[in-house]
Design a protein around this motif. Structure first.
Motif, PDB file in Angstrom:
ATOM      1  N   UNK A   1       8.232  -0.498  -3.929  1.00 48.25           N
ATOM      2  CA  UNK A   1       7.667  -1.654  -2.791  1.00 48.25           C
ATOM      3  C   UNK A   1       8.240  -1.367  -1.551  1.00 48.25           C
ATOM      4  N   UNK A   2       9.676  -1.410  -1.525  1.00 50.74           N
ATOM      5  CA  UNK A   2      10.627  -1.289  -0.495  1.00 50.74           C
ATOM      6  C   UNK A   2      10.311   0.147   0.304  1.00 50.74           C
ATOM      7  N   UNK A   3       9.857   1.247  -0.230  1.00 52.74           N
ATOM      8  CA  UNK A   3       9.429   2.443   0.479  1.00 52.74           C
ATOM      9  C   UNK A   3       8.132   2.175   1.108  1.00 52.74           C
ATOM     10  N   UNK A   4       7.319   1.300   0.590  1.00 56.27           N
ATOM     11  CA  UNK A   4       5.896   1.059   0.719  1.00 56.27           C
ATOM     12  C   UNK A   4       5.998   0.213   2.215  1.00 56.27           C
ATOM     13  N   UNK A   5       6.991  -1.052   2.155  1.00 58.57           N
ATOM     14  CA  UNK A   5       7.029  -1.747   3.303  1.00 58.57           C
ATOM     15  C   UNK A   5       7.696  -1.015   4.289  1.00 58.57           C
ATOM     16  N   UNK A   6       8.554  -0.066   3.995  1.00 52.69           N
ATOM     17  CA  UNK A   6       9.098   0.699   5.142  1.00 52.69           C
ATOM     18  C   UNK A   6       8.104   1.294   6.114  1.00 52.69           C
TER      19      UNK A   6
ATOM     20  N   UNK B   1       0.808  -1.412  -0.052  1.00 50.27           N
ATOM     21  CA  UNK B   1      -0.014  -0.117   0.122  1.00 50.27           C
ATOM     22  C   UNK B   1       0.882   1.291  -0.163  1.00 50.27           C
ATOM     23  N   UNK B   2       0.463   2.087  -0.875  1.00 47.57           N
ATOM     24  CA  UNK B   2       1.212   3.404  -1.094  1.00 47.57           C
ATOM     25  C   UNK B   2       0.989   4.407   0.164  1.00 47.57           C
ATOM     26  N   UNK B   3       1.613   5.312   0.553  1.00 46.47           N
ATOM     27  CA  UNK B   3       1.368   5.997   1.836  1.00 46.47           C
ATOM     28  C   UNK B   3      -0.059   6.945   1.452  1.00 46.47           C
ATOM     29  N   UNK B   4      -0.336   7.062   0.293  1.00 46.04           N
ATOM     30  CA  UNK B   4      -1.670   7.721   0.034  1.00 46.04           C
ATOM     31  C   UNK B   4      -2.960   6.660   0.056  1.00 46.04           C
ATOM     32  N   UNK B   5      -2.642   5.453   0.345  1.00 49.54           N
ATOM     33  CA  UNK B   5      -3.801   4.224   0.457  1.00 49.54           C
ATOM     34  C   UNK B   5      -3.733   3.609  -0.817  1.00 49.54           C
ATOM     35  N   UNK B   6      -3.185   4.160  -1.852  1.00 47.14           N
ATOM     36  CA  UNK B   6      -3.624   3.307  -3.177  1.00 47.14           C
ATOM     37  C   UNK B   6      -2.799   1.972  -3.052  1.00 47.14           C
ATOM     38  N   UNK B   7      -3.233   1.071  -3.683  1.00 43.25           N
ATOM     39  CA  UNK B   7      -2.537  -0.292  -3.807  1.00 43.25           C
ATOM     40  C   UNK B   7      -1.184  -0.190  -5.011  1.00 43.25           C
ATOM     41  N   UNK B   8      -0.373  -0.932  -4.613  1.00 42.86           N
ATOM     42  CA  UNK B   8       0.797  -1.259  -5.683  1.00 42.86           C
ATOM     43  C   UNK B   8       1.051  -2.617  -5.612  1.00 42.86           C
ATOM     44  N   UNK B   9       1.386  -3.212  -6.961  1.00 43.70           N
ATOM     45  CA  UNK B   9       1.795  -4.567  -7.242  1.00 43.70           C
ATOM     46  C   UNK B   9       3.007  -4.611  -7.990  1.00 43.70           C
ATOM     47  N   UNK B  10       3.878  -5.660  -7.709  1.00 45.39           N
ATOM     48  CA  UNK B  10       5.173  -5.579  -8.301  1.00 45.39           C
ATOM     49  C   UNK B  10       5.480  -7.031  -8.199  1.00 45.39           C
ATOM     50  N   UNK B  11       5.990  -7.494  -9.552  1.00 46.48           N
ATOM     51  CA  UNK B  11       6.463  -8.913  -9.682  1.00 46.48           C
ATOM     52  C   UNK B  11       7.662  -9.239  -8.788  1.00 46.48           C
TER      53      UNK B  11
END
Length: 170
Positions: free
Chosen positions: A69-74, A39-49
């Motif tokens: 993805x790493x920034x989202x997980x942090x 999940x992005x900081x603004x709440x939008x989803x993100x998907x990556x292989x």
């Protein structure tokens, strides 16, 4: 572990061993599609292989520190892993934590190398001559995924749909 039958056609619940064995056979193989949902900081989803590795019943993946993805997980370690395995579509929901133990990172690198990606440990990260074009430049961080719940839908006999809820520690 709690098992819930989700099949609407009368099939029996799928045993967790089927999902576990399918992951064991399918990971890490480049042809096994796996997607990390964050999940992005603004709440939008993100998907990556991502390329998954199973090592000692644990699940690992990597990410460049500058990737979305790493920034989202942090910011929020909650995530999903979705994969198409032999005879089974599987979605895992849980959390990811960055691994910084050099010995464990070395073992993860060896596991990836045995699976065909020539990863090497470089302290608390991995390096390799190549990675996915979207991975960013090395070094790559290592993450351990801990599942809370999994959903499996069989695409081969015996068919069925099941939810597995894990106890403490996945």
């Amino acid at each position: 572990m709690e098992t819930t039958n989700l099949d609407i056609y009368g099939a029996a619940p799928l045993p967790w061993s089927r999902a576990r064995d399918a992951m064991e056979a399918g990971l890490p193989r480049m042809e096994t599609p796996v997607f990390l949902g964050t999940t992005k900081p603004d709440g939008r989803p993100h998907s990556a292989g991502v390329g998954l590795l199973r090592l000692d019943e644990e699940i690992y993946f990597t990410s460049g520190p500058g990737t979305r993805k790493a920034r989202n997980l942090a910011a929020n370690p909650a995530c999903t892993l979705s994969m198409r395995l032999e005879g089974l579509d599987l979605v895992l929901e849980g959390t990811a934590e960055r691994i910084e133990d050099p010995e464990l990172v070395r073992r993860v690198a060896e596991g990836y190398a045995a699976g065909g990606w020539p990863a090497e440990a470089d302290g608390a990260a991995l390096t390799a001559p190549f990675s996915a074009p979207s991975a960013g430049p090395p070094p790559w961080h290592v993450y351990r995924f801990s599942p809370d719940v999994a959903f499996g839908v069989a695409s081969a006999e015996p068919h069925g749909a099941t939810r597995w809820t894990f106890g403490e520690g996945g």
